[in-house]
Design an enzyme around this catalytic site. Sequence first.
Site, short mmCIF file in Angstrom:
data_model
loop_
_atom_site.label_atom_id
_atom_site.label_comp_id
_atom_site.label_asym_id
_atom_site.label_seq_id
_atom_site.Cartn_x
_atom_site.Cartn_y
_atom_site.Cartn_z
N ASP A 49 0.83 -1.22 0.00
CA ASP A 49 0.00 0.00 0.00
C ASP A 49 0.86 1.26 0.00
OD1 ASP A 49 -1.45 -2.25 0.94
OD2 ASP A 49 -2.92 -0.95 1.92
N HIS A 51 -0.90 4.57 -0.41
CA HIS A 51 -1.83 5.52 0.21
C HIS A 51 -1.37 6.97 0.18
CE1 HIS A 51 -5.00 2.87 1.31
NE2 HIS A 51 -4.24 2.08 2.04
N ASP A 77 -3.81 0.01 -3.74
CA ASP A 77 -4.00 1.06 -2.74
C ASP A 77 -3.00 2.20 -2.93
OD1 ASP A 77 -6.06 -0.49 -1.87
OD2 ASP A 77 -5.45 -0.55 0.24
N HIS A 110 -8.96 -0.14 -2.48
CA HIS A 110 -9.20 1.30 -2.61
C HIS A 110 -9.36 1.75 -4.06
CE1 HIS A 110 -8.86 2.97 1.54
NE2 HIS A 110 -8.37 1.76 1.74
N HIS A 158 -3.91 -8.19 -3.69
CA HIS A 158 -3.91 -7.15 -2.65
C HIS A 158 -4.35 -7.69 -1.28
CE1 HIS A 158 -4.04 -3.21 -0.83
NE2 HIS A 158 -5.24 -3.50 -0.36
N HIS A 234 -2.29 -4.68 2.06
CA HIS A 234 -3.62 -4.46 2.65
C HIS A 234 -3.64 -4.23 4.16
CE1 HIS A 234 -7.95 -4.44 2.46
NE2 HIS A 234 -8.14 -5.66 2.90
#
Length: 279
Positions: A49, A51, A77, A110, A158, A234
């Site tokens: 991830d 983010h 993500d 996401h 993921h 994740h």
Amino acid sequence: MDFLQSILDGNLDTTREDIEKLTRMVRNIYRTKPNVVEIPSRNVFFVGDLHGELDSILGVQRLLLKYKTHSFVFLGDYADRGPAQIETINLVLALALSEPERVLMIRGNHESDEVARRYGFYSEVTRKFSFEVYSKYLEVFQVLPIAVTSSNGIFACHGGIPEGVSSLDEIQRCNRVNQNFPDDILHQLAWNDPKEADFRFAANSRGMRVKAFGRKAFNEFSENIGVKIMFRAHEIFPEGFKKFFDGKLISVFSAAYHGAAVPMVLRLGADFKVEPMKL
Ligand SMILES: [Mn+2]
């Protein structure tokens, strides 16, 4: 391709036109890929991830320049939550475009309209640009593959193993082209979490359609599909990665979350030797 080189050079203040070009080109490359993409059997980095953390993707970009013989699989993500969501996802898209032979993006939970509307990406893109620009990103999300596999038994996605699946064909047959995850198999691949327990599947507090998968489910899936090592993202862990099921499954997280985690990537060398590396 001046606009692409400019992004790769660190000019991340992109225009609407740049984003339209980026998303159109990535979509054209990805739309014909299968749900599960074949990757090389060694020398692969797995990125967890991101983010919206620019420092993390800049770290991956440096590794791409340094490890020229390696492939890079982004486990999803890309935006939501972090401080530089648009810049981060644009740089991932630019890397995927500039090196399509060795950079692959897959889809995280996401990468969906429902989730992006709740966790920041929708607000960020519509505030800086427009709903139309946001929908260009959604068009990319829905064509991203959901998992990767290799001839020697690598599997990555993921989230995790979906309930009721005993062959890759069952995953390949799913229709992923949707802004959300109406398909339960794809939804679980993007959302499920491993649990170090002896059950097959159990409830997951993330939601009604999400499961925790235990050792039994992992072993059965591994045997049916021929998985020798699995990677997923994740979940955040303080060390940036965590091993499950005697080291046969490794979870990786590549964002720092304000110091809550060491941002890590995993390098798979020869003979399934895994090297966790700090970004
Ligand atoms: Mn996730």
